[in-house]
Scaffold this active site. Structure first.
Site, PDB file in Angstrom:
ATOM      1  N   CYS A  29      -2.251   9.133   2.770  1.00 58.99           N
ATOM      2  CA  CYS A  29      -2.027   8.669   1.396  1.00 58.99           C
ATOM      3  C   CYS A  29      -3.169   9.092   0.484  1.00 58.99           C
ATOM      4  O   CYS A  29      -2.966   9.366  -0.690  1.00 58.99           O
ATOM      5  CB  CYS A  29      -1.860   7.157   1.380  1.00 58.99           C
ATOM      6  SG  CYS A  29      -3.240   6.298   2.122  1.00 58.99           S
ATOM      7  N   GLU A  80       0.887  -1.175   0.000  1.00 57.93           N
ATOM      8  CA  GLU A  80       0.000   0.000   0.000  1.00 57.93           C
ATOM      9  C   GLU A  80       0.914   1.212   0.000  1.00 57.93           C
ATOM     10  O   GLU A  80       1.537   1.522   1.020  1.00 57.93           O
ATOM     11  CB  GLU A  80      -0.896   0.011   1.246  1.00 57.93           C
ATOM     12  CG  GLU A  80      -1.794  -1.203   1.387  1.00 57.93           C
ATOM     13  CD  GLU A  80      -2.987  -1.186   0.445  1.00 57.93           C
ATOM     14  OE1 GLU A  80      -3.309  -0.110  -0.102  1.00 57.93           O
ATOM     15  OE2 GLU A  80      -3.587  -2.256   0.250  1.00 57.93           O
TER      16      GLU A  80
HETATM   17  P1  NAD Z   1       8.671   4.749   4.327  1.00 54.13           P
HETATM   18  O1  NAD Z   1       8.599   3.949   3.085  1.00 54.13           O
HETATM   19  O2  NAD Z   1       9.805   5.663   4.527  1.00 54.13           O
HETATM   20  O3  NAD Z   1       8.673   3.777   5.611  1.00 54.13           O
HETATM   21  C1  NAD Z   1       7.629   2.866   5.865  1.00 54.13           C
HETATM   22  C2  NAD Z   1       8.135   1.760   6.772  1.00 54.13           C
HETATM   23  O4  NAD Z   1       9.128   1.007   6.098  1.00 54.13           O
HETATM   24  C3  NAD Z   1       8.775   2.223   8.067  1.00 54.13           C
HETATM   25  O5  NAD Z   1       8.330   1.396   9.113  1.00 54.13           O
HETATM   26  C4  NAD Z   1      10.262   2.022   7.813  1.00 54.13           C
HETATM   27  O6  NAD Z   1      11.028   1.778   8.980  1.00 54.13           O
HETATM   28  C5  NAD Z   1      10.228   0.783   6.953  1.00 54.13           C
HETATM   29  N1  NAD Z   1      11.414   0.562   6.100  1.00 54.13           N
HETATM   30  C6  NAD Z   1      12.304   1.471   5.633  1.00 54.13           C
HETATM   31  N2  NAD Z   1      13.236   0.865   4.853  1.00 54.13           N
HETATM   32  C7  NAD Z   1      12.905  -0.457   4.808  1.00 54.13           C
HETATM   33  C8  NAD Z   1      13.454  -1.596   4.150  1.00 54.13           C
HETATM   34  N3  NAD Z   1      14.538  -1.501   3.365  1.00 54.13           N
HETATM   35  N4  NAD Z   1      12.852  -2.793   4.314  1.00 54.13           N
HETATM   36  C9  NAD Z   1      11.752  -2.915   5.076  1.00 54.13           C
HETATM   37  N5  NAD Z   1      11.182  -1.868   5.734  1.00 54.13           N
HETATM   38  C10 NAD Z   1      11.751  -0.653   5.600  1.00 54.13           C
HETATM   39  O7  NAD Z   1       7.281   5.510   4.414  1.00 54.13           O
HETATM   40  P2  NAD Z   1       6.852   6.635   5.462  1.00 54.13           P
HETATM   41  O8  NAD Z   1       7.607   7.868   5.139  1.00 54.13           O
HETATM   42  O9  NAD Z   1       6.898   6.090   6.845  1.00 54.13           O
HETATM   43  O10 NAD Z   1       5.308   6.827   5.101  1.00 54.13           O
HETATM   44  C11 NAD Z   1       4.840   7.740   4.172  1.00 54.13           C
HETATM   45  C12 NAD Z   1       4.453   7.027   2.898  1.00 54.13           C
HETATM   46  O11 NAD Z   1       3.486   6.029   3.172  1.00 54.13           O
HETATM   47  C13 NAD Z   1       3.803   7.953   1.886  1.00 54.13           C
HETATM   48  O12 NAD Z   1       4.307   7.685   0.602  1.00 54.13           O
HETATM   49  C14 NAD Z   1       2.331   7.566   1.954  1.00 54.13           C
HETATM   50  O13 NAD Z   1       1.599   7.832   0.790  1.00 54.13           O
HETATM   51  C15 NAD Z   1       2.433   6.101   2.226  1.00 54.13           C
HETATM   52  N6  NAD Z   1       1.179   5.605   2.791  1.00 54.13           N
HETATM   53  C16 NAD Z   1       0.386   4.782   2.026  1.00 54.13           C
HETATM   54  C17 NAD Z   1      -0.832   4.346   2.526  1.00 54.13           C
HETATM   55  C18 NAD Z   1      -1.740   3.454   1.724  1.00 54.13           C
HETATM   56  O14 NAD Z   1      -2.662   2.852   2.292  1.00 54.13           O
HETATM   57  N7  NAD Z   1      -1.552   3.338   0.420  1.00 54.13           N
HETATM   58  C19 NAD Z   1      -1.239   4.754   3.798  1.00 54.13           C
HETATM   59  C20 NAD Z   1      -0.412   5.597   4.521  1.00 54.13           C
HETATM   60  C21 NAD Z   1       0.808   6.014   4.019  1.00 54.13           C
END
Ligand code: NAD
Length: 485
Positions: free
Chosen positions: A271, A237
């Site tokens: 999002c 997502e």
């Molecule tokens: P991010 O991708 O930076 O991090 C998300 C998670 O991934 C965190 O828990 C982080 O620690 C983890 N992570 C980072 N590197 C990783 C790796 N290499 N392997 C596994 N896990 C790893 O995202 P963010 O900045 O926390 O969130 C914002 C983003 O989330 C925005 O793009 C937003 O649109 C999206 N989002 C999507 C939805 C949806 O339902 N589509 C909902 C909310 C947020």
């Protein structure tokens, strides 16, 4: 056996979004500790799966009841994580409905399927649903509790054990949450929320059999690649750049009020925020005037967290991304009518609703995810033009159309988006039972909502019963072969 997750020596400082100060520390699990946790949950999972859906639902109901009877510690921690109160409370309130919804769905979907005859003569088919043993959930910082439980609850109802790794940006709620989980020992045997960063998330993939990831496209790609190497499913997502189309048949004042809310709710850190608005020329001026007036009435929740409508920008780096997009748009001729400057109060960063006009699709503001309370508005003349502009994006999360319902519905079916709200924005956050897929780079895998949200944690095992004559080698004797047989 202790249900407390083992700790590592590595420490990470956590910034408070209201003060800018690092006032909290987490200890990410190292790979060995994570492996031990994975083993413990993997051992407990068969009994959890065998206990049946009604029992699992009762255990989850008990936990939700306890948590919601005394939500203070988790809500306070979430408020410190996100700098807001009402939305923190709003994150945990759907928990009971989520449990009850998936419990009801689970008892229908997991009921033993009747045996049926195959199209192959003499063979009967039975189908069993087999949960993945350990599901991993990796969640982002914008709705730390909600976006963890949205995947964890259906996984637990399906019969999986679950490890959740929330964002290192907003981890304060983990400790009080695990405190509540430990009050229900059977649940604590199969559910763990762990502290950690990207490295912990990457290591979690090694310990699990299916991953649900919510976050950015860039990280989602890394997660999908790692899951592919491990041959495990990845449900992704990801981000969005949701468009709203406002048709001339819409009420411009009403559309402006609703679009403002759907754009700046949670300070735009959602999002499904509306991040670009296309308005049909006859009502463009009226819409814009209403939007600007409504935007100017919005107040920050500073200095009092329990006042105003908008909290701080949670993630410091996001403030820089937003400022960069606004600078790029200004340099290319955009007009900023409200807000537009990151404000620093008490060490935190805030941005008021920012209405921008004279925008074009060569500005990053119109093509890249902003994740802030910025509302670029563009006029259009005919529907084909609006549809082309709305679909001119690498994202396809969701969209909105405002106007006379039948006309809006016709436009909706032309949009490359997994969910389209009519005369509202972001309705997927209210109707958890609407199945949807994320189009384009906004995600991958089956719907997180509705029955698919549960079924993605189950594999089908076919039991094939021979009630006729099983073939023997005699059936393979070349001498018995004759044309037409
Ligand atoms: P991010 O991708 O930076 O991090 C998300 C998670 O991934 C965190 O828990 C982080 O620690 C983890 N992570 C980072 N590197 C990783 C790796 N290499 N392997 C596994 N896990 C790893 O995202 P963010 O900045 O926390 O969130 C914002 C983003 O989330 C925005 O793009 C937003 O649109 C999206 N989002 C999507 C939805 C949806 O339902 N589509 C909902 C909310 C947020």
């Amino acid at each position: 056996m202790s249900t407390q997750a083992p700790r590592s020596a590595r420490e990470l400082a956590v910034r408070n979004p209201r003060t800018g100060q690092s006032d909290h520390v987490i200890q990410p699990l190292d790979a060995a500790a994570l492996a031990a946790l994975g083993d413990r949950l993997r051992q407990a999972q068969p009994a959890w799966a065998a206990a049946g859906v009604a029992h699992r639902a009762a255990v989850l109901r008990e936990w939700a009841g306890r948590l919601l009877a005394d939500p203070g510690p988790v809500v306070d921690a979430l408020s410190r994580d996100t700098g807001r109160y009402r939305l923190a409370l709003g994150e945990i309130q759907p928990l009971r409905g989520l449990v009850e919804g998936y419990a009801a769905m689970g008892s229908a979907l997991l009921a033993p399927a009747a045996e049926r005859p195959s199209v192959a003569p003499g063979i009967a088919i039975g189908t069993e649903l087999v949960p993945y043993a350990v599901a991993g959930v990796i969640s982002p910082w914008n709705f730390p509790f909600l976006l963890s439980t949205l995947d964890a609850i259906p996984a637990l109802v399906a019969g999986c054990a679950v490890i959740v790794k929330p964002s290192e940006v907003t981890p304060r709620f983990i400790a009080p949450l695990m405190e509540s989980v430990r009050q229900v020992p059977e649940l604590a045997g199969v559910l763990a929320f762990i502290e950690g960063d990207g490295a912990t998330g990457a290591a979690l993939i090694e310990e699990t059999d299916i991953i649900c990831f919510t976050g950015s496209v860039a990280t989602g790609r890394k997660v999908a690649e790692s899951c592919a190497r491990h041959f495990i499913p990845a449900c992704l997502e990801l981000g969005g750049k949701d468009p709203a189309i406002v048709l001339a048949s819409a009420d411009p004042a009403r559309a402006a009020e609703v679009i403002l809310r759907a754009s700046v709710q949670a300070t735009g850190q959602a999002c499904q925020s509306l991040e670009r608005v296309y308005v049909q020329r006859p009502i463009y001026e009226a819409f814009l005037a209403n939007l600007v007036a409504a935007a100017r009435r919005i107040e920050l929740n500073y200095p009092d967290m329990r006042a105003g409508q908008m909290g701080p920008l949670i993630f410091a780096r996001q403030a820089e991304i937003i400022a960069g997009q606004l600078a790029d748009a200004r340099a290319r001729g955009a007009q900023v009518l409200t807000g537009g400057e990151i404000e620093h109060h008490g060490g935190g960063s805030w941005l008021r609703p920012t209405v921008v006009t004279a925008v074009t699709h060569d500005m990053t503001l119109m093509t890249e995810e902003t994740f802030g309370p910025v509302i670029p508005v563009m006029p259009f003349d005919d529907i084909d033009e609006a549809v082309q502009l709305a679909n001119d994006s690498q994202y396809g999360l969701s969209a909105a159309v405002f106007g006379e319902e039948a006309e809006a519905r016709r436009v909706a079916t032309r949009l490359d988006a997994g969910a389209v709200s009519i005369n509202d924005g972001g309705l997927t956050t209210e109707a958890f039972d609407a199945e949807k897929n994320s189009f384009k780079f906004s995600g991958m895998g089956s719907s997180r909502m509705g029955p698919s949200g549960l079924l993605r944690f189950l594999r089908k095992r076919a039991i094939l019963i021979q009630r006729g004559q099983a073939k023997t080698m005699a059936d393979l004797d070349e001498r018995g072969a004759a044309p037409g047989t």
